[in-house]
Scaffold this active site. Sequence first.
Site, PDB file in Angstrom:
ATOM      1  N   SER A 190       0.822  -1.209   0.000  1.00  0.00           N
ATOM      2  CA  SER A 190       0.000   0.000   0.000  1.00  0.00           C
ATOM      3  C   SER A 190       0.864   1.271   0.000  1.00  0.00           C
ATOM      4  O   SER A 190       1.595   1.525  -0.946  1.00  0.00           O
ATOM      5  CB  SER A 190      -0.956  -0.047   1.196  1.00  0.00           C
ATOM      6  OG  SER A 190      -1.934   0.960   1.128  1.00  0.00           O
ATOM      7  N   ASP A 226      10.772   5.227  -9.843  1.00  0.00           N
ATOM      8  CA  ASP A 226      10.433   5.812 -11.147  1.00  0.00           C
ATOM      9  C   ASP A 226      11.193   7.097 -11.425  1.00  0.00           C
ATOM     10  O   ASP A 226      11.517   7.401 -12.575  1.00  0.00           O
ATOM     11  CB  ASP A 226       8.935   6.096 -11.223  1.00  0.00           C
ATOM     12  CG  ASP A 226       8.124   4.861 -11.593  1.00  0.00           C
ATOM     13  OD1 ASP A 226       8.722   3.774 -11.707  1.00  0.00           O
ATOM     14  OD2 ASP A 226       6.892   4.976 -11.749  1.00  0.00           O
ATOM     15  N   LYS A 228      -0.698  -4.100  -3.289  1.00  0.00           N
ATOM     16  CA  LYS A 228      -2.008  -3.671  -2.763  1.00  0.00           C
ATOM     17  C   LYS A 228      -2.148  -2.174  -3.011  1.00  0.00           C
ATOM     18  O   LYS A 228      -1.482  -1.374  -2.372  1.00  0.00           O
ATOM     19  CB  LYS A 228      -2.122  -3.969  -1.269  1.00  0.00           C
ATOM     20  CG  LYS A 228      -3.443  -3.531  -0.642  1.00  0.00           C
ATOM     21  CD  LYS A 228      -3.460  -3.823   0.852  1.00  0.00           C
ATOM     22  CE  LYS A 228      -4.776  -3.417   1.477  1.00  0.00           C
ATOM     23  NZ  LYS A 228      -4.996  -1.952   1.411  1.00  0.00           N
TER      24      LYS A 228
END
Length: 391
Positions: free
Chosen positions: A146, A157, A171
């Site tokens: 999460s 990224d 999740k």
Amino acid sequence: MRKLRGPKGTKVDIGLKRRGYDDLIRLQVTRDEVTIPTVPAYFMIDATTGYIRMQDFGENTDRDVKHALHDLASKGMKRLLFDVRGNPGGPLDQAIKVANEFLPKGNTIVSTRGRIPNSDQDYRATEQSEFTDMPIVLMANRDSASASEIVTGALQDHDRAYVVGETTFGKALVQSVYRISGGAGLALTTAHYYTPSGRLIQRPWDASFDDYLSYRLKDQSAEKQHNPADLKHTDAGRPVYSGGGIEPDKRVAGPIEGFNPGRFGRTLNGRGLFANYAQKYMAEGDTRVTMKASGRKVVKQNFVVDEALLADFKGHLTNENKLKIDEDGFAKDLDFIKAMLRFEIDNAVFGIADARRHLIGVDPQAQAALMQFGEAQKLTELSKGARTKAH
């Protein structure tokens, strides 16, 4: 619980039942606000390497991380080992604020995409930070989920962290709560979370929900097959893949405190036998309890798990837990067993900061991560280059 709770500043009398004491240990406690630290340990590993353990998210996690960063920087930190292993997540705003500590203002941190109106949103870094050029190695594992995946995905990224460990849990559901009758509410999934490169974090339910939940019990494949359609790229053009958690840049198996023990070691840990054994120890010179105790062992702060302690632990397993010792399994998992005994005794007697400090020195995943700061430095240069081109 109702008797324990009360106005802040008032007192309550309690009695503790503790192993080795025949009578209750009587104490008077002053009531206060209960706070659960989400950054239970941070320290300098060496003269330039800081370590932060973020084990959860709460309403003040960003404040705790910021405090740790500034304290470590004042002690000479030039690079960071950031540990989010086992972090189950928490509030979205805290994930955004924590990621913002390492990302330049304006960088996308996470996006939501869904079916209902207004469900598509992009969340960006809104604050200037002092730590956008610090090399970071981030450790994540199969139990990182999460909000911790949002942080991991954003730093990966934007080429701000080199990720070591295992593929995270996967999740990333946005749930909207709708009121229904009787004062109840219905939590309905209305969108997914995506990383800045457009990766879907949520792992699909290919088989069943039970299969999805049992993910953490399965060993991960070192050579995962990818759908070419899932290919995305970081800011600097590095390939990353969508649709199943955040994959590490360097895979190092280590589901239990950085170790990957065999069946016997997992059994000991799963049944809580290390923590159970640690309850018989007390610190040398600790005079807080004046009653005499039977069967409790005194230990110094920098103790060593020697043959005598291992023999006593074996006796504890056979006599008190009626466990048959698999000698071959014990021998194969000896490093893990010694590390967990040290960790749980440290944690019970001297506190979690000491426990984490000593564990990092033998944790295979952490030791592998510490070898990757050369890669982290390269990413830092790539990140700077990407920002220069953007301007």
